[in-house]
Write a protein that holds these residues in place. Structure first.
Motif, PDB file in Angstrom:
ATOM      1  N   ASP A 287       0.823  -1.211   0.000  1.00  0.00           N
ATOM      2  CA  ASP A 287       0.000   0.000   0.000  1.00  0.00           C
ATOM      3  C   ASP A 287       0.856   1.261   0.000  1.00  0.00           C
ATOM      4  O   ASP A 287       0.577   2.218  -0.732  1.00  0.00           O
ATOM      5  N   VAL A 288       1.909   1.268   0.816  1.00  0.00           N
ATOM      6  CA  VAL A 288       2.804   2.436   0.875  1.00  0.00           C
ATOM      7  C   VAL A 288       3.501   2.632  -0.469  1.00  0.00           C
ATOM      8  O   VAL A 288       3.561   3.746  -0.996  1.00  0.00           O
ATOM      9  N   LEU A 289       4.000   1.549  -1.043  1.00  0.00           N
ATOM     10  CA  LEU A 289       4.677   1.661  -2.340  1.00  0.00           C
ATOM     11  C   LEU A 289       3.710   2.083  -3.441  1.00  0.00           C
ATOM     12  O   LEU A 289       4.080   2.852  -4.338  1.00  0.00           O
ATOM     13  N   SER A 290       2.473   1.627  -3.372  1.00  0.00           N
ATOM     14  CA  SER A 290       1.467   2.017  -4.368  1.00  0.00           C
ATOM     15  C   SER A 290       1.190   3.511  -4.306  1.00  0.00           C
ATOM     16  O   SER A 290       1.062   4.175  -5.339  1.00  0.00           O
ATOM     17  N   LYS A 291       1.094   4.046  -3.076  1.00  0.00           N
ATOM     18  CA  LYS A 291       0.851   5.493  -2.928  1.00  0.00           C
ATOM     19  C   LYS A 291       1.997   6.307  -3.527  1.00  0.00           C
ATOM     20  O   LYS A 291       1.771   7.309  -4.194  1.00  0.00           O
TER      21      LYS A 291
ATOM     22  N   ALA B 271       4.080   5.288  -5.887  1.00  0.00           N
ATOM     23  CA  ALA B 271       4.114   5.086  -7.339  1.00  0.00           C
ATOM     24  C   ALA B 271       3.027   5.902  -8.058  1.00  0.00           C
ATOM     25  O   ALA B 271       3.209   6.304  -9.201  1.00  0.00           O
ATOM     26  N   ARG B 272       1.921   6.151  -7.374  1.00  0.00           N
ATOM     27  CA  ARG B 272       0.807   6.893  -7.992  1.00  0.00           C
ATOM     28  C   ARG B 272       0.902   8.381  -7.793  1.00  0.00           C
ATOM     29  O   ARG B 272       0.090   9.129  -8.348  1.00  0.00           O
ATOM     30  N   SER B 273       1.849   8.837  -6.987  1.00  0.00           N
ATOM     31  CA  SER B 273       1.924  10.282  -6.735  1.00  0.00           C
ATOM     32  C   SER B 273       2.833  10.984  -7.731  1.00  0.00           C
ATOM     33  O   SER B 273       3.529  10.450  -8.501  1.00  0.00           O
TER      34      SER B 273
END
Length: 89
Positions: free
Chosen positions: A81-85, A87-89
């Protein structure tokens, strides 16, 4: 010259193709064994509900892993979840 070691075992012969087929069939297990493990012996995984994730090998700092593991079960999902945030920012 290296000595050749005989690894054959007459009490445990190498499996044939037929052995592998027979070993994969849950129906070959005695009913008592299947009944002893009702949630595993008969369970068939259904269709995946979420998109498939990609398995990777990742090296992280020990303190990062310790931090997430200390938060309890699901720590790998929280790292995702942290890495996804990020990557999407």
């Amino acid at each position: 010259m290296p000595r050749k070691i005989d690894l054959t075992d007459p009490e445990n012969p190498e499996w044939t193709e037929a052995d592998f087929v027979r070993g994969q069939a849950a129906s070959t297990l005695p009913a008592a064994v299947i009944d002893a493990f009702p949630r595993t012996a008969r369970r068939v995984r259904g269709a995946q509900k979420a998109p498939t994730k990609t398995p990777v090998s990742l090296r992280l700092d020990a303190d990062v892993v310790a931090y997430f593991k200390a938060t309890g079960p699901g720590w790998q999902t929280r790292i995702n979840d942290v890495l996804s945030k990020v990557a999407r920012s």
